[in-house]
Write an enzyme that holds these catalytic residues in place. Structure first.
Site, PDB file in Angstrom:
ATOM      1  N   SER A  59       1.123  -2.004   8.653  1.00 46.30           N
ATOM      2  CA  SER A  59       0.287  -2.290   7.497  1.00 46.30           C
ATOM      3  C   SER A  59      -1.020  -1.523   7.552  1.00 46.30           C
ATOM      4  O   SER A  59      -1.720  -1.552   8.557  1.00 46.30           O
ATOM      5  CB  SER A  59      -0.037  -3.782   7.429  1.00 46.30           C
ATOM      6  OG  SER A  59       1.024  -4.492   6.865  1.00 46.30           O
ATOM      7  N   HIS A  75      -4.874  -7.618   3.740  1.00 47.72           N
ATOM      8  CA  HIS A  75      -4.275  -8.706   4.508  1.00 47.72           C
ATOM      9  C   HIS A  75      -4.378  -8.483   6.018  1.00 47.72           C
ATOM     10  O   HIS A  75      -4.211  -9.396   6.801  1.00 47.72           O
ATOM     11  CB  HIS A  75      -2.815  -8.930   4.079  1.00 47.72           C
ATOM     12  CG  HIS A  75      -1.873  -7.852   4.501  1.00 47.72           C
ATOM     13  ND1 HIS A  75      -1.301  -6.973   3.618  1.00 47.72           N
ATOM     14  CD2 HIS A  75      -1.379  -7.516   5.709  1.00 47.72           C
ATOM     15  CE1 HIS A  75      -0.507  -6.144   4.267  1.00 47.72           C
ATOM     16  NE2 HIS A  75      -0.540  -6.462   5.552  1.00 47.72           N
ATOM     17  N   ASP A  89      -4.735  -5.531  -2.371  1.00 46.71           N
ATOM     18  CA  ASP A  89      -4.435  -5.475  -0.936  1.00 46.71           C
ATOM     19  C   ASP A  89      -5.024  -4.237  -0.268  1.00 46.71           C
ATOM     20  O   ASP A  89      -4.413  -3.634   0.596  1.00 46.71           O
ATOM     21  CB  ASP A  89      -2.924  -5.535  -0.689  1.00 46.71           C
ATOM     22  CG  ASP A  89      -2.594  -5.912   0.756  1.00 46.71           C
ATOM     23  OD1 ASP A  89      -3.444  -6.533   1.409  1.00 46.71           O
ATOM     24  OD2 ASP A  89      -1.492  -5.568   1.230  1.00 46.71           O
TER      25      ASP A  89
END
Length: 449
Positions: A298, A178, A208
């Site tokens: 992230s 993402h 992901d």
């Protein structure tokens, strides 16, 4: 029932105990996503932090601060600390999306290997004198920081920043899918402050995980040393390292709060990226940690007290939209276990795509009576003809309670466990039928599509 294989690990229908998430937003211009089945709290992918100058709004209660200049070298940037004041606005508008599944969009092992080009690694321990009871965090940070990078992305939706880890000496970097989905330009800044252009080698939205490659990597890179998430125990000391709020090289510490925590988030649609919208649901049986994780984390590293990678930070839990002012880190973050990361990343390095294991059932949250008690699990709603589940004798109405020795708490728990297994793996599946526990050996195959 169609003979065609379809992923059995589809998200359960509404009413499932697991939370449902939206993907974290990469660009500062995106509007907040709607939360689904929002309980008292939500979990969402860690959003990439809007890049300096991207124009993210400041909260009403915060004193506006000047946008700091872009750094030329990695390190502590005092001028950028003002960005912390706008965290609440970033989370509300830029995007931590609360989700029932544990994925983040920025963002203690015993067996260790160093990630190398062939994925075989080396049996080394970066911080040999580290101990869970008294971690030497100075040594861990000094050892691991050269393996953690800051990622900058830009596209039609704006600009953003995330984190990643150096995977091998050939210039591959692992991050969250993402973080880079929908990006038209990607750059990677190493710990020495030098920035390189990068391209996406492969991106797997269903887990992901994405792999980048520096287009012109330097001669000397420091690959992260891999641990084993299978050897983790609750209470192990951990450190998160990444690029939260654009503050590169930030480290936070905590413990492993839980293991195999089912987390579901919305991944971007194939080929469109999270800058364009949301798509399929990503389900992970994640490592839950109390280490502070924030937008920009992230794709960053979660390491043990010996400096070994045990997870890739991917999502955080936040309070509901009614408490958006408190939607920063609340001590509940999630990371994709390193064993699953390695399984997928090595395939992406090799071919740019990844295969996923297929069981062949459509699950729902369920409960079965066993003796005088009951057990929760995943009730089999449908069995795909010719699938591994069908070949093993599983039937509609069975309640699966364990897979490969790990407890199945519901539909999403089963999905996460199956996705963590490799294609061709033979695993024992324990289920309850007519009040009796039974076990079948199932050999997982590759899912079509």
């Amino acid at each position: 029932m169609s003979d065609q294989h379809r992923p059995p690990e589809e998200p359960p229908s509404p009413g499932s105990r697991a939370h449902a998430l939206e993907p974290g937003r990469t660009g500062p211009e995106r509007t907040p996503g709607a939360f689904h089945e929002a309980p008292e709290h939500q979990t969402a992918p860690i959003p990439t932090f809007p890049a300096p100058g991207a124009g993210a709004p400041a909260p009403a209660f915060a004193v506006p601060t000047p946008t700091p200049p872009r750094r030329e070298r990695r390190g502590r940037r005092v001028a950028e600390l003002g960005a912390v004041a706008v965290l609440a606005a970033m989370l509300a508008s830029g995007g931590t999306v609360a989700a029932t599944t544990l994925l983040d969009d920025d963002s203690g092992a015993t067996t260790t290997t160093t990630a190398a080009g062939d994925g075989s690694g080396a049996s080394t321990v970066p911080v040999s004198d580290a101990a869970n009871s008294a971690p030497d965090w100075d040594a861990v940070a000094e050892t691991v920081s050269p393996s953690v990078v800051a990622i900058g992305v830009s596209g039609n939706g704006g600009e953003g920043e995330g984190s990643g880890v150096v995977w091998d000496e050939e210039g591959h970097v692992v991050t969250n899918a993402h973080v880079v989905d929908g990006a038209q330009q990607v750059s990677v800044t190493l710990a020495d402050g030098v920035t390189y252009e990068a391209e996406v080698t492969g991106s797997d939205t269903s887990t992901d995980i994405a792999v980048l490659r520096l287009t012109d990597p330097p001669d000397e890179l420091t690959p992260v040393t891999l641990g084993s998430s299978d050897q983790l125990t609750v209470g192990d000391a951990v450190m998160a390292i990444g690029n939260p709020l654009g503050l590169d090289g930030t480290v936070t510490t905590g413990i492993v709060s839980a293991l195999d925590r089912p987390v579901a988030t919305q991944a971007s649609s194939e080929g469109q990226g999270q800058l364009q919208g949301q798509g399929t649901t990503v389900v992970t049986n994640a490592v839950q940690t109390s280490a502070a994780i924030n937008p920009g984390n992230s794709g960053g590293a979660l390491v043990d007290a010996a400096g070994r990678l045990i997870g890739i930070n991917s999502s955080i839990a936040s309070l509901g939209s009614s408490a958006s002012s408190q939607s920063g880190s609340i001590g509940i973050g999630f990371a994709i276990p390193v064993d699953q990361v390695k399984l997928v990343a090595d395939q992406l390095v090799e071919s740019g795509t990844a295969e996923h294991a297929f069981l062949g059932v459509t699950p729902a949250d369920g409960e079965a009576e066993v003796g005088s008690g009951s057990r929760t699990g995943a009730r089999v709603e449908q069995v795909v003809d010719g699938s591994p589940a069908a070949d093993a004798g599983l039937q509609e109405g069975d309640v699966i309670t364990e897979l490969d020795g790990k407890a199945v708490g519901g539909a999403e728990s089963l999905v996460g466990l199956v996705r963590a297994e490799g294609v061709g793996t033979s695993v024992p599946v324990t289920y309850v039928r007519d009040g009796q526990e039974q076990t079948a050996q199932v050999t997982l195959v590759a899912a079509d599509g």
